[in-house]
Scaffold this active site. Structure first.
Site, PDB file in Angstrom:
ATOM      1  N   ARG A   1      -8.470  -2.850 -11.059  1.00 44.51           N
ATOM      2  CA  ARG A   1      -9.322  -1.795 -11.610  1.00 44.51           C
ATOM      3  C   ARG A   1     -10.182  -2.247 -12.783  1.00 44.51           C
ATOM      4  NH1 ARG A   1      -4.471   2.021 -12.435  1.00 44.51           N
ATOM      5  NH2 ARG A   1      -3.616  -0.070 -12.768  1.00 44.51           N
TER       6      ARG A   1
ATOM      7  N   CYS B   1       0.827  -1.205   0.000  1.00 41.48           N
ATOM      8  CA  CYS B   1       0.000   0.000   0.000  1.00 41.48           C
ATOM      9  C   CYS B   1       0.867   1.264   0.000  1.00 41.48           C
ATOM     10  CB  CYS B   1      -0.948   0.010   1.202  1.00 41.48           C
ATOM     11  SG  CYS B   1      -2.029   1.452   1.166  1.00 41.48           S
TER      12      CYS B   1
ATOM     13  N   ASN C   1       0.179  -9.245 -10.904  1.00 40.78           N
ATOM     14  CA  ASN C   1      -0.829  -8.181 -10.791  1.00 40.78           C
ATOM     15  C   ASN C   1      -0.317  -6.882 -11.418  1.00 40.78           C
ATOM     16  OD1 ASN C   1      -1.652  -5.860  -8.291  1.00 40.78           O
ATOM     17  ND2 ASN C   1      -3.187  -6.695  -9.665  1.00 40.78           N
TER      18      ASN C   1
ATOM     19  N   ASP D   1      -2.298  -4.004 -14.417  1.00 38.67           N
ATOM     20  CA  ASP D   1      -2.651  -3.766 -15.825  1.00 38.67           C
ATOM     21  C   ASP D   1      -3.154  -4.999 -16.566  1.00 38.67           C
ATOM     22  OD1 ASP D   1      -1.885  -1.229 -15.288  1.00 38.67           O
ATOM     23  OD2 ASP D   1      -0.059  -1.245 -16.496  1.00 38.67           O
TER      24      ASP D   1
END
Ligand SMILES: Cc1cc2nc3c(=O)[nH]c(=O)nc-3n(C[C@H](O)[C@H](O)[C@H](O)COP(=O)(O)O)c2cc1C
Length: 328
Positions: A222, A97, A197, A199
């Protein structure tokens, strides 16, 4: 232990991947779902709000709870609380994060600058946990300190069962392109499974990321927002070699309506209307007049009114008429 290989994960996304959205993605084919990140400190302090983030739906298959923190003892205590009180399949530790509040406290991606502390955290959590412990990392903290392969190796030796790598640095946040080469380097270095992970947006990119990285599984973030079909299409692609399922605008809004109904049941109408806004803005992406539709949605504050509006929108989209203008 469940087999983590060949799976499509829904990425943890704070503010988005609550139980209702995770259920939706599971119904569309997500094999693994992970809660939004949960503070180990808050868990240990017994926060009910934090605990509410950890309930799962029947439809979720392999279930992960993601925790963050920087104190090995507190993280271990949090793991003990989790296994006493919740049903889940693995614990994921957040070491990726980028949010300043966490990084300033040495949590999230800051742990990539402190491998010995990261190692102690994994060791302590893995020791108390009867369930597998995974870690989610980035490429590195910044371009000057790219260390995912060595860092992941330390995590493996400390007891991690698998590692997810987002191919961006903390400094990049979500900008630039995810570096899939670094994921390949992590994969080459480790014995434990690696989840790629960053794109992955459709079947083509899923295929390419497997080819480039040799990763065991993939994680979608996303691209799943307002688009749970991405799971179904990726799976269809791997089964048939091509994607047949086409997502039409009215189908998106139909699913959004069902999603909103579930939100109302789960969170109550008032909260559901507020929470739905951010999701709906993704569901309407690409639809004619999307900006106007979003604007209208954001001005509605009653659940019945929002449902009516969405039903009318489906109707108009189905009719393939462009009288959306008249409704606004
Ligand atoms: C709104 C948002 C919230 C996120 N929250 C978390 C989180 O709680 N824990 C985590 O490990 N990653 C979090 N991420 C990062 C994603 O899990 C993922 O690593 C990132 O979006 C890259 O994948 P993508 O390109 O498929 O979106 C978040 C990302 C977004 C966009």
């Amino acid at each position: 232990m469940f087999d983590i290989r060949g799976k499509v994960f829904l990425a943890p996304m704070a503010g988005f991947t609550d139980k209702v959205f995770r259920r939706l993605c599971s119904r569309f084919g997500a094999d693994v779902t992970v809660t939004e990140m949960v503070s180990s400190k808050a868990l240990v302090l017994g926060s009910t709000k934090t605990k509410e983030l950890i309930s799962f739906s029947q439809e979720e298959k392999i279930r992960g709870v993601q925790i963050f923190g920087s104190d090995p003892e507190v993280m271990a205590q949090a793991a003990e609380i989790l296994q006493d009180e919740f049903e889940y399949d693995f614990i994921d530790i957040n070491m990726g994060c980028p949010v300043p509040k966490l990084v300033k406290s040495g949590e999230g991606c800051a742990l990539m600058k402190n491998p010995s502390l990261a190692s102690r955290i994994v060791e302590r959590v893995a020791k108390v946990s009867r369930k597998p412990v995974s870690v989610k990392i980035r490429k590195g903290f910044d371009e000057e300190s790219i260390n995912a392969p060595e860092f992941a190796y330390i995590l493996q030796e400390s007891g991690a069962s698998f590692v997810t790598v987002h191919g961006r640095t903390r400094k990049q946040l979500y900008s630039g392109k995810a570096d899939w080469e670094i994921i390949r380097k992590v994969k080459e270095r480790l014995k434990i499974p690696v989840v790629a992970n960053g794109d992955i947006t459709d079947f083509e990119s899923a295929k390419r990321v497997y080819e480039i990285t040799g990763a065991d599984s993939i994680m979608i973030g996303r691209a799943a927002l307002g688009n749970p079909w991405v799971f179904l299409q990726i799976k269809e692609g791997f089964e048939k070699g091509y994607v047949e399922t086409e997502v039409l605008p009215h189908m998106k809004i139909r699913v959004a309506i069902e999603f909103f109904r579930q939100l109302c049941i789960e969170k109550g109408e008032k909260m559901a209307v507020l929470e739905a806004r951010k999701h709906l803005s993704f569901f309407v992406k690409g639809i004619e007049n999307a900006a106007k539709i979003r604007d209208k949605i954001n001005r509605i504050d009653k659940a019945t009114e929002l449902l009516e509006f969405l039903e009318e929108l489906v109707f108009s989209l189905e009719k393939k008429e462009s009288f959306v203008d008249n409704m606004l």
